[in-house]
Design a protein around this motif. Sequence first.
Motif, PDB file in Angstrom:
ATOM      1  N   GLU A  51       1.004  -1.324   0.228  1.00 56.85           N
ATOM      2  CA  GLU A  51      -0.220   0.792   0.137  1.00 56.85           C
ATOM      3  C   GLU A  51       0.979   1.410  -0.066  1.00 56.85           C
ATOM      4  OE1 GLU A  51      -2.172   1.160   3.955  1.00 56.85           O
ATOM      5  OE2 GLU A  51      -3.730   1.769   2.580  1.00 56.85           O
ATOM      6  N   GLY A  54       2.330   2.254  -3.240  1.00 54.10           N
ATOM      7  CA  GLY A  54       1.574   2.896  -4.329  1.00 54.10           C
ATOM      8  C   GLY A  54       1.322   4.254  -3.440  1.00 54.10           C
ATOM      9  N   MET A  55       1.034   4.492  -2.559  1.00 51.37           N
ATOM     10  CA  MET A  55       1.163   6.344  -1.747  1.00 51.37           C
ATOM     11  C   MET A  55       2.242   7.104  -2.076  1.00 51.37           C
ATOM     12  SD  MET A  55      -0.621   5.060   1.826  1.00 51.37           S
ATOM     13  CE  MET A  55      -0.918   5.894   2.182  1.00 51.37           C
ATOM     14  N   GLU A  58       2.345   7.972  -5.565  1.00 52.62           N
ATOM     15  CA  GLU A  58       2.017   9.406  -5.637  1.00 52.62           C
ATOM     16  C   GLU A  58       2.060  10.447  -5.245  1.00 52.62           C
ATOM     17  OE1 GLU A  58      -2.813   8.979  -4.864  1.00 52.62           O
ATOM     18  OE2 GLU A  58      -2.445   6.935  -4.021  1.00 52.62           O
ATOM     19  N   ARG A 262       3.735   5.547   6.713  1.00 52.94           N
ATOM     20  CA  ARG A 262       2.894   5.333   6.025  1.00 52.94           C
ATOM     21  C   ARG A 262       1.060   6.589   6.458  1.00 52.94           C
ATOM     22  NH1 ARG A 262      -3.326   5.033   6.822  1.00 52.94           N
ATOM     23  NH2 ARG A 262      -4.099   3.883   5.434  1.00 52.94           N
ATOM     24  N   LEU A 269      -1.667  12.581   1.449  1.00 52.64           N
ATOM     25  CA  LEU A 269      -2.702  12.208   0.237  1.00 52.64           C
ATOM     26  C   LEU A 269      -3.904  13.383   0.609  1.00 52.64           C
ATOM     27  CD1 LEU A 269      -1.124   9.203  -1.165  1.00 52.64           C
ATOM     28  CD2 LEU A 269      -1.166  11.507  -1.724  1.00 52.64           C
TER      29      LEU A 269
END
Lengths: 402, 402
Positions: A51, A54-55, A58, A262, A269
Amino acid sequence: MKNGQRYEPLTVPRRMILGPGPSSASPRVLRAMSLPIIGYLDPAFFDLIDELTGMLGEVFKTEQRAFSVAGAGSAGMEAGLVSLAQPGDTVIICSYGHFCERQIIMGERLGLNVVPLRTEWGRSMDPGVLIDALKQHPETQLVVAIHAETSAGTIHPIAEFARIAHKAGAMFMTDVVTSLAGCELEFDEWELDFAYSGSQKCLAAPPGISPVAMSERALDYIRNRSKPPTSWYLDLSLIADYWGKDHVAHHTAPVSMIYGLREAVGMALNEGLETRWKRHEANASALRAGLEALNLELPISKGDRLDQLTIVKLPKGVDDVKLRAQLLDEYSIEVGRGLGKFAGEVIRIGLMGESCVPANVFALLNALEKTLPEHGFEVGSGAAAAAASAQLVKNPSPLFTG
Amino acid sequence: MKNGQRYEPLTVPRRMILGPGPSSASPRVLRAMSLPIIGYLDPAFFDLIDELTGMLGEVFKTEQRAFSVAGAGSAGMEAGLVSLAQPGDTVIICSYGHFCERQIIMGERLGLNVVPLRTEWGRSMDPGVLIDALKQHPETQLVVAIHAETSAGTIHPIAEFARIAHKAGAMFMTDVVTSLAGCELEFDEWELDFAYSGSQKCLAAPPGISPVAMSERALDYIRNRSKPPTSWYLDLSLIADYWGKDHVAHHTAPVSMIYGLREAVGMALNEGLETRWKRHEANASALRAGLEALNLELPISKGDRLDQLTIVKLPKGVDDVKLRAQLLDEYSIEVGRGLGKFAGEVIRIGLMGESCVPANVFALLNALEKTLPEHGFEVGSGAAAAAASAQLVKNPSPLFTG
């Protein structure tokens, strides 16, 4: 235990951290830091790093590799230098600040053929200088340049540097420790090969982990170089393999730091990167308006300066160490000292991530207004807060959410 | 944010971590991880690391240097190898397990003239082997050996290795990742030159920081070597200078990890090191009694085995991956896989720090008693718990306090 001493639970003072970093971590991030440990080979942990991959992609704006190096931003710096060039290779290191000089020291220790490209501190480097250097060193393997130099408070046109490096057949590596999540950064669009950052600046996580992005080309280079990097711990291909789909075991991952990262990236985001960049711009503008109302000199010109970090020239006679000590002792506010060529001549004020809110701008301006006259520098009463407030009315800071 | 996704606060599963590490962190340590950030050059932070320096000295039993490297245990490993020998120097690396082999890989990458001294996995190395190797390599600069090898479950006589190395004029570096705070370790009395550990095993802090101890002789060597270490980040003299009385700035310190380490070390000292060693011995004894009552084979002999980590031979036909997956899925218990020569043949059960309590021994034995028959290995009903309980009645575990 000496003399039967019992160690009671740790407490730490409450600070307003307005230096060059670390900056404060968000409460939500600090809460994540206290979650129970799970194993670094646990399938649930692999889900988490998948996860986070992917973050991070971004935040860096990349579809290529995004992961993190288990150490400070300086570990990310050294990981790039040890992985992307071999001893003897020519590496051009652009230098316009203290952290550029650290890159040069690291490169020389690693046995790289470092070509330092030194330009004036406090100004954005002219890309023409790099074009000339590459003409003189067509064998260059790697060009290194810092995006946001916190020691000098300057931003540099790394997209242009990257284009110039590629045109000459070199890879391009950059330091985005202070820029990531604080101002525009487009890893893929700018065709960067490697960018390392820190957790403790605009991301508002604790220091100690270095988020990075890497191009597939750079990864291919590492996998195919004639000898592996001299460092096993900082070999970016091994780290990428742990973060990749096969999760090949490398060193034990820093579980809690990854929890915190995280959470911080999730908050960035949720806020939206453009909104976050705007927040840094608006609060820095208010700070500058207030500082100018105090008749303080901001030596970095408009086109060259950062929003995350403002360099303030100390008025004649104001002692750097005494002023900073007083701000810390009487207001619990930390601001940064000058480094290198700016040592003793400036203070550095950071407004990053969690710390980048109007309340902190006003608190610092008020503290300076009270303190500076005690150091022999006269300032007008209330002028700073009024100027900052007027600026924020004109150009409001987005509410910090996330 | 993809498709308007909002990142909610992180949650993680609750695990009983009984593998080779990381092991669970104490709640008091996790609380410290969530304290607010303060600057790494803040006088209040210097007070904290000064206190921690003394506390680490107590845990390592040294009056010389004690500090921490900002990375995993493997960063401590690499810091030692890059700092205590120069490219081309002869370095004898004793090898009886997976992590010894990692040291060899690191040493070779660094350009050291590595002499691997390989002996049987699962047995303590005979010091005579080292005497012979040093006769063949009188030019040896450094001898490296692991105290507690978690891949093979063995303990090694490092005090004797250190004496032999010094007699031959070499320095001695050791890995105490699994031994520190779990069994006897006397840095000064054993005349060690460098020992690196991890936070995430018997100290019960999160992984990601490597506590180390270093002799003054080793520090003198680094300061006077003809070329500085190729790594700036892992140069032990620079790290020691930050932790020393002048607190010379190096990289940004991992503030939260240092909070957690301080809390974990404080708890270990509150408990008392001897009591903590005893706790590891008593719970490991109960675990072994239970495993033997299940007719499982413990291949490491009494004089060679660790208390922190027990190697269990898998019965014929029991699949390693399936067994571990079932323990994780149905009981949320993590045990470790075999590595290297033991891959697929053993599981590794850790009882370290926070995890090292009778409740966990019983929970795991019960899970094995239920699970193993489903993998075709018949065990007697209730025998394991009875045997562990009888052992704990005879040899009770100290209550885990701190």
